[in-house]
Design a protein around this motif. Structure first.
Motif, PDB file in Angstrom:
ATOM      1  N   GLU A  51     -50.450   7.626 -22.873  1.00  0.00           N
ATOM      2  CA  GLU A  51     -49.027   7.367 -22.476  1.00  0.00           C
ATOM      3  C   GLU A  51     -48.550   8.498 -21.343  1.00  0.00           C
ATOM      4  O   GLU A  51     -47.816   7.829 -20.778  1.00  0.00           O
ATOM      5  N   GLN A 118     -44.000  -3.264 -18.780  1.00  0.00           N
ATOM      6  CA  GLN A 118     -44.598  -2.442 -19.883  1.00  0.00           C
ATOM      7  C   GLN A 118     -43.915  -1.140 -19.967  1.00  0.00           C
ATOM      8  O   GLN A 118     -44.101  -0.678 -21.172  1.00  0.00           O
ATOM      9  N   GLN A 120     -40.851  -0.931 -20.950  1.00  0.00           N
ATOM     10  CA  GLN A 120     -39.938  -1.473 -21.703  1.00  0.00           C
ATOM     11  C   GLN A 120     -40.407  -0.878 -23.435  1.00  0.00           C
ATOM     12  O   GLN A 120     -39.869  -0.533 -24.107  1.00  0.00           O
ATOM     13  N   TYR A 121     -41.894  -1.065 -23.409  1.00  0.00           N
ATOM     14  CA  TYR A 121     -42.576  -0.728 -24.689  1.00  0.00           C
ATOM     15  C   TYR A 121     -43.079   0.767 -24.711  1.00  0.00           C
ATOM     16  O   TYR A 121     -43.255   1.497 -25.897  1.00  0.00           O
ATOM     17  N   TYR A 122     -43.588   1.237 -23.380  1.00  0.00           N
ATOM     18  CA  TYR A 122     -44.287   2.415 -23.561  1.00  0.00           C
ATOM     19  C   TYR A 122     -43.891   3.822 -22.674  1.00  0.00           C
ATOM     20  O   TYR A 122     -44.527   4.812 -22.463  1.00  0.00           O
TER      21      TYR A 122
END
Length: 206
Positions: A51, A118, A120-122
């Motif tokens: 992350e 991506q 938006q989620y991570y």
């Protein structure tokens, strides 16, 4: 062996290449080890988690590397005309496109959109950063437009705020539409749209 003079940048570069064409779940530490020729420990010395690699890569390649602020802000202060500002903007996009091609990514618009989706989620909070980034881009256009009004290059009744947003919308819209092209963003199409808008701002006798 790959150069080791800046290990952190090397990790982010290879991460960008991977995340540009894959989903977050598909990118692994094993792949990063192979691409960077670094050990797991060397990678984790700089980035403890995937992350953190992803968010750092987004900051660098979605916000810093794609911004034209540093390149063009000084030229506005130096009195560049709006027409030349438009040309410089287009040239900056062309250079970004070519630079990304050198990294092995033919369609940088598709790569950036793939990564942005991506976030938006991570990447919690990326939307706020991206919104601020776009506001700064629009403000740059607004400054160029206001200078053009003062210099009588364009009509004095020009709504600089509205037109600044239009220029940015054209850029973003054509960038998004370009994800279907093998070669990425169509520079000539961008130039044509910008010039059309520019012509509409000129005095009627120009």
């Amino acid at each position: 062996m790959k150069p080791r003079k800046n290990t952190k940048d090397l990790i982010l570069l290879e991460a960008f290449r991977l995340f540009a064409t894959k989903t977050y779940e598909q990118v692994t530490f094993t792949e990063l080890e192979e691409k960077t020729e670094l050990t797991r420990g060397a990678i984790m010395y700089h980035f403890k988690t995937k992350e953190l690699i992803f968010t750092s890569m987004c900051d660098k390649y979605l916000l810093q590397e794609t911004s034209i602020l540093d390149k063009l802000e000084s030229k506005i202060e130096a009195g560049i005309s709006l027409k030349n500002f438009i040309n410089e903007f287009i040239q900056s996009i062309h250079e970004l496109k070519e630079k990304t091609k050198e990294l092995g990514i033919d369609n940088y618009s598709k790569a950036l959109i793939n990564i942005t989706n991506q976030t938006q989620y991570y990447y919690p909070g990326f939307n706020i950063k991206a919104a601020k980034w776009q506001i700064m881009q629009i403000l740059l256009w607004k400054r160029a437009l206001k200078a053009a009004v003062r210099n009588q290059e364009i009509r004095n009744d020009t709504d600089c705020e509205e037109v600044a947003e239009l220029f940015e919308d054209i850029h973003c819209g054509i960038s998004y539409a370009s994800i279907v092209y093998p070669d990425g963003i169509d520079i000539q199409r961008l130039q044509k749209a910008f010039y059309y808008l520019y012509q509409s701002l000129l005095h009627s006798n120009v």
